[in-house]
Design an enzyme around this catalytic site. Structure first.
Site, PDB file in Angstrom:
ATOM      1  N   HIS A 125      30.326  32.723  67.155  1.00  0.00           N
ATOM      2  CA  HIS A 125      30.376  34.085  66.625  1.00  0.00           C
ATOM      3  C   HIS A 125      30.813  35.074  67.715  1.00  0.00           C
ATOM      4  CE1 HIS A 125      27.143  32.851  63.427  1.00  0.00           C
ATOM      5  NE2 HIS A 125      28.325  32.351  63.170  1.00  0.00           N
TER       6      HIS A 125
HETATM    7  C1  LIG Z   1      33.468  26.102  63.750  1.00  0.00           C
HETATM    8  C2  LIG Z   1      33.117  27.482  63.236  1.00  0.00           C
HETATM    9  C3  LIG Z   1      32.229  27.607  62.189  1.00  0.00           C
HETATM   10  C4  LIG Z   1      31.905  28.868  61.706  1.00  0.00           C
HETATM   11  N1  LIG Z   1      31.053  28.971  60.641  1.00  0.00           N
HETATM   12  C5  LIG Z   1      30.757  30.181  60.147  1.00  0.00           C
HETATM   13  C6  LIG Z   1      29.948  30.307  58.982  1.00  0.00           C
HETATM   14  O1  LIG Z   1      29.508  29.329  58.372  1.00  0.00           O
HETATM   15  N2  LIG Z   1      29.673  31.564  58.514  1.00  0.00           N
HETATM   16  C7  LIG Z   1      30.134  32.682  59.149  1.00  0.00           C
HETATM   17  O2  LIG Z   1      29.819  33.783  58.685  1.00  0.00           O
HETATM   18  N3  LIG Z   1      30.905  32.586  60.251  1.00  0.00           N
HETATM   19  C8  LIG Z   1      31.240  31.370  60.756  1.00  0.00           C
HETATM   20  N4  LIG Z   1      32.047  31.267  61.852  1.00  0.00           N
HETATM   21  C9  LIG Z   1      32.511  32.525  62.486  1.00  0.00           C
HETATM   22  C10 LIG Z   1      33.691  33.132  61.745  1.00  0.00           C
HETATM   23  O3  LIG Z   1      34.644  32.139  61.470  1.00  0.00           O
HETATM   24  C11 LIG Z   1      34.311  34.218  62.630  1.00  0.00           C
HETATM   25  O4  LIG Z   1      33.351  35.208  62.911  1.00  0.00           O
HETATM   26  C12 LIG Z   1      35.499  34.900  61.973  1.00  0.00           C
HETATM   27  O5  LIG Z   1      36.472  33.984  61.516  1.00  0.00           O
HETATM   28  C13 LIG Z   1      36.155  35.827  62.979  1.00  0.00           C
HETATM   29  O6  LIG Z   1      37.223  36.473  62.346  1.00  0.00           O
HETATM   30  P1  LIG Z   1      38.337  37.188  63.216  1.00  0.00           P
HETATM   31  O7  LIG Z   1      39.283  37.781  62.250  1.00  0.00           O
HETATM   32  O8  LIG Z   1      37.711  38.036  64.233  1.00  0.00           O
HETATM   33  O9  LIG Z   1      39.060  36.014  64.033  1.00  0.00           O
HETATM   34  P2  LIG Z   1      39.711  34.622  63.544  1.00  0.00           P
HETATM   35  O10 LIG Z   1      39.152  34.195  62.229  1.00  0.00           O
HETATM   36  O11 LIG Z   1      39.565  33.718  64.727  1.00  0.00           O
HETATM   37  O12 LIG Z   1      41.218  35.000  63.318  1.00  0.00           O
HETATM   38  C14 LIG Z   1      42.110  35.225  64.384  1.00  0.00           C
HETATM   39  C15 LIG Z   1      43.466  34.696  63.992  1.00  0.00           C
HETATM   40  O13 LIG Z   1      44.447  35.143  64.907  1.00  0.00           O
HETATM   41  C16 LIG Z   1      45.301  34.071  65.228  1.00  0.00           C
HETATM   42  N5  LIG Z   1      45.848  34.362  66.580  1.00  0.00           N
HETATM   43  C17 LIG Z   1      45.206  34.422  67.753  1.00  0.00           C
HETATM   44  N6  LIG Z   1      46.055  34.763  68.743  1.00  0.00           N
HETATM   45  C18 LIG Z   1      47.264  34.923  68.167  1.00  0.00           C
HETATM   46  C19 LIG Z   1      48.553  35.254  68.682  1.00  0.00           C
HETATM   47  N7  LIG Z   1      48.758  35.519  69.979  1.00  0.00           N
HETATM   48  N8  LIG Z   1      49.595  35.316  67.811  1.00  0.00           N
HETATM   49  C20 LIG Z   1      49.409  35.056  66.491  1.00  0.00           C
HETATM   50  N9  LIG Z   1      48.201  34.743  65.953  1.00  0.00           N
HETATM   51  C21 LIG Z   1      47.155  34.675  66.793  1.00  0.00           C
HETATM   52  C22 LIG Z   1      44.401  32.856  65.197  1.00  0.00           C
HETATM   53  O14 LIG Z   1      45.161  31.678  65.039  1.00  0.00           O
HETATM   54  C23 LIG Z   1      43.524  33.173  64.000  1.00  0.00           C
HETATM   55  O15 LIG Z   1      44.128  32.743  62.804  1.00  0.00           O
HETATM   56  C24 LIG Z   1      32.434  30.019  62.331  1.00  0.00           C
HETATM   57  C25 LIG Z   1      33.342  29.889  63.386  1.00  0.00           C
HETATM   58  C26 LIG Z   1      33.689  28.635  63.817  1.00  0.00           C
HETATM   59  C27 LIG Z   1      34.694  28.512  64.941  1.00  0.00           C
END
Ligand SMILES: Cc1cc2nc3c(=O)[nH]c(=O)nc-3n(C[C@H](O)[C@H](O)[C@H](O)COP(=O)(O)OP(=O)(O)OC[C@H]3O[C@@H](n4cnc5c(N)ncnc54)[C@H](O)[C@@H]3O)c2cc1C
Length: 455
Positions: free
Chosen positions: A390
């Site tokens: 997280h």
């Molecule tokens: C294994 C795992 C299990 C989880 N289980 C849960 C759960 O059960 N319940 C829950 O609430 N949360 C869970 N989480 C946490 C949740 O997934 C994250 O809090 C959430 O996805 C974060 O969202 P975000 O948009 O900040 O980042 P992300 O979802 O990480 O999205 C970022 C995106 O940007 C892309 N990216 C990064 N750098 C670049 C770049 N330079 N150029 C182009 N694209 C790029 C990445 O590929 C990714 O697709 C889990 C996380 C993991 C890793």
């Protein structure tokens, strides 16, 4: 994925700290907008909605019902863990649709919009830099298999790379701590505390064997998209400042087949090869998977150990240096020990008695301490605590005059025109619970702010 919004107190404290528009009451409409609730116990509640893009369902068992009853027996309330007022025990909804498939943001939001004329989705395209002239964003550089590309920005660019990569992209583009950027010869366009304030949730698994024949997730009787969590509890350890109404500890409940048995180690994560022989590696997978059990994941929600993300080099394909700084502050260890102790109490309740719970050995193999002593539990926490993934907070939102902020409450990068960050990195303080639902809400709220700006 586990679906929980966090505590109303989380968002109220963001608003109080200068994030105007981010109180629980102001955010609830965005949470509701995301949701297509298919949990019979929740439909019709003021905290749930049907018809939104993200389907949530719940699958439980007698064991997870008993877990919630155990909480009530211990004096906690039975709660809806998405109602904002979450201290207590309750069912854990999942972002899983009625076909048992993960209701991911791609399926819920992007797939239905693919035909729109104003949307282009590029996969395997990595952003390498946001191009800025006179403090205004003019374009985005990225690389695909076909080489380096550039897209012109007319209105604004939105960075949503997550808490590890959003700060990397900003720093590569000249937005970040000046001294750090200078180390790599990057001109500093905006001297902001990018990459600081990294927070994450550490968790310790307490594994418990239960009566043979108890219904658990066999991998076949549950929806394929599940991660197996059926119930959860939120409580206050009592260590935190009394004026904070949010819980600081969460227990996730799963019922599964695991390497249980009287001599089985408690831990699945192996950090030290010298303990491998004790980890049932000499048994077959079938033998290891034979015993029904539950796992209570004690998870600390408000870490005082704060980490950072820094550039390793100027190369966008060089992963940044992530220093999570886990458990640096002894307070976090103390709190996790409290979580383990509550897990033990749960297994000792009358509600759980029919399942004949036996906690697996929670002891370091060479420890001389009593199993339930603080000394032993500290060793267990320090050796086996792991992340729930997280990461949050590295492009912190705050009032424009807040020296620790990277974005303002409209999620605009301070001092730069035409650039927002929209992801977990903007959280000033990580929410009390799993972070996926809060991130989706952040997306909905940002979409609304952007639309309003353009009217
Ligand atoms: C294994 C795992 C299990 C989880 N289980 C849960 C759960 O059960 N319940 C829950 O609430 N949360 C869970 N989480 C946490 C949740 O997934 C994250 O809090 C959430 O996805 C974060 O969202 P975000 O948009 O900040 O980042 P992300 O979802 O990480 O999205 C970022 C995106 O940007 C892309 N990216 C990064 N750098 C670049 C770049 N330079 N150029 C182009 N694209 C790029 C990445 O590929 C990714 O697709 C889990 C996380 C993991 C890793």
């Amino acid at each position: 994925m586990c679906f929980t919004r966090g505590s109303s107190a989380d968002y109220d404290s963001w608003a109080k700290a200068g994030c105007a528009g981010w109180s629980w009451t102001e955010l609830l409409p965005f949470f509701l907008k995301t949701e297509n609730c298919k949990c019979p116990k929740l439909v019709g509640s003021e905290f749930h909605n049907t018809g939104g893009p993200l389907t949530i369902t719940h699958r439980g068992t007698q064991l997870s019902d008993a877990f919630v009853d155990a909480g009530v027996e211990l004096g906690f309330k039975r709660v809806d863990v998405n109602s904002g007022n979450i201290i207590g025990f309750g069912d854990f909804p999942m972002t899983i649709d009625e076909d048992g498939l993960r209701s991911s943001v791609a399926r819920a939001y992007i797939h239905p919009a693919m035909e729109r004329s104003n949307l282009t989705v590029l996969c395997n395209a990595t952003v390498t830099k946001i191009n800025i002239e006179d403090k205004k964003v003019v374009g985005v550089s990225f690389r695909t298999k076909k080489g380096d590309k550039f897209v012109k920005v007319n209105k604004e660019a939105i960075v949503s790379g997550g808490s590890i990569n959003s700060p990397q992209i900003l720093m590569l583009s000249g937005i970040g701590p000046k001294k750090h950027l200078q180390q790599f010869g990057i001109d500093c366009i905006a001297d902001l505390p990018v990459g600081k304030n990294l927070q994450d949730h550490m968790s310790v698994q307490v594994k418990v064997s239960v009566k043979e024949g108890s219904e658990v997730n066999t991998g076949e009787n549950f929806p394929s998209g599940t991660n197996g969590v059926e119930g959860t509890a939120f409580f206050k350890t009592g260590l935190e400042e009394p004026d904070n109404d949010a819980p600081d500890m969460q227990i996730h409940f799963t019922g599964e087949f695991y390497p249980f048995g009287p001599d089985a180690p408690d831990i699945l994560v192996y950090k030290d090869p010298k303990y491998f022989p004790l980890m049932s590696f000499d048994t077959t997978r079938e033998e290891r998977m034979r015993k029904e059990g539950i796992v209570l994941y004690s998870t600390f929600l408000h870490p005082k150990s704060i980490g950072s993300v820094k550039l390793r080099s100027k190369d966008p394909f060089d992963p940044p240096i992530v220093d999570p700084n886990y458990l640096e502050n002894p307070y976090d260890v103390k709190a996790l020990i409290q979580g383990i102790r509550l897990a033990k109490k749960i297994t000792e309740t009358k509600a759980m008695a029919p399942f004949e719970c036996k906690i697996n050995c929670l002891k370091m193999p060479d420890s001389t301490h009593d199993e339930w002593s603080d000394e032993n539990l500290e060793e267990v926490v320090r050796h086996y605590a792991w992340t729930l993934y997280h990461p949050s907070g590295t492009c912190k939102m705050g009032a424009a005059e807040d020296k620790t902020a990277v974005v303002d409450p409209q999620l605009r990068v301070l001092g730069i025109q035409g650039l927002r960050v929209v992801d977990a990195s903007i959280m000033p303080k990580v929410t009390s619970g799993n972070t996926n639902a809060p991130c989706i809400m952040i997306g909905e709220k940002a979409a609304d702010m952007i639309k309003n700006d353009r009217q």
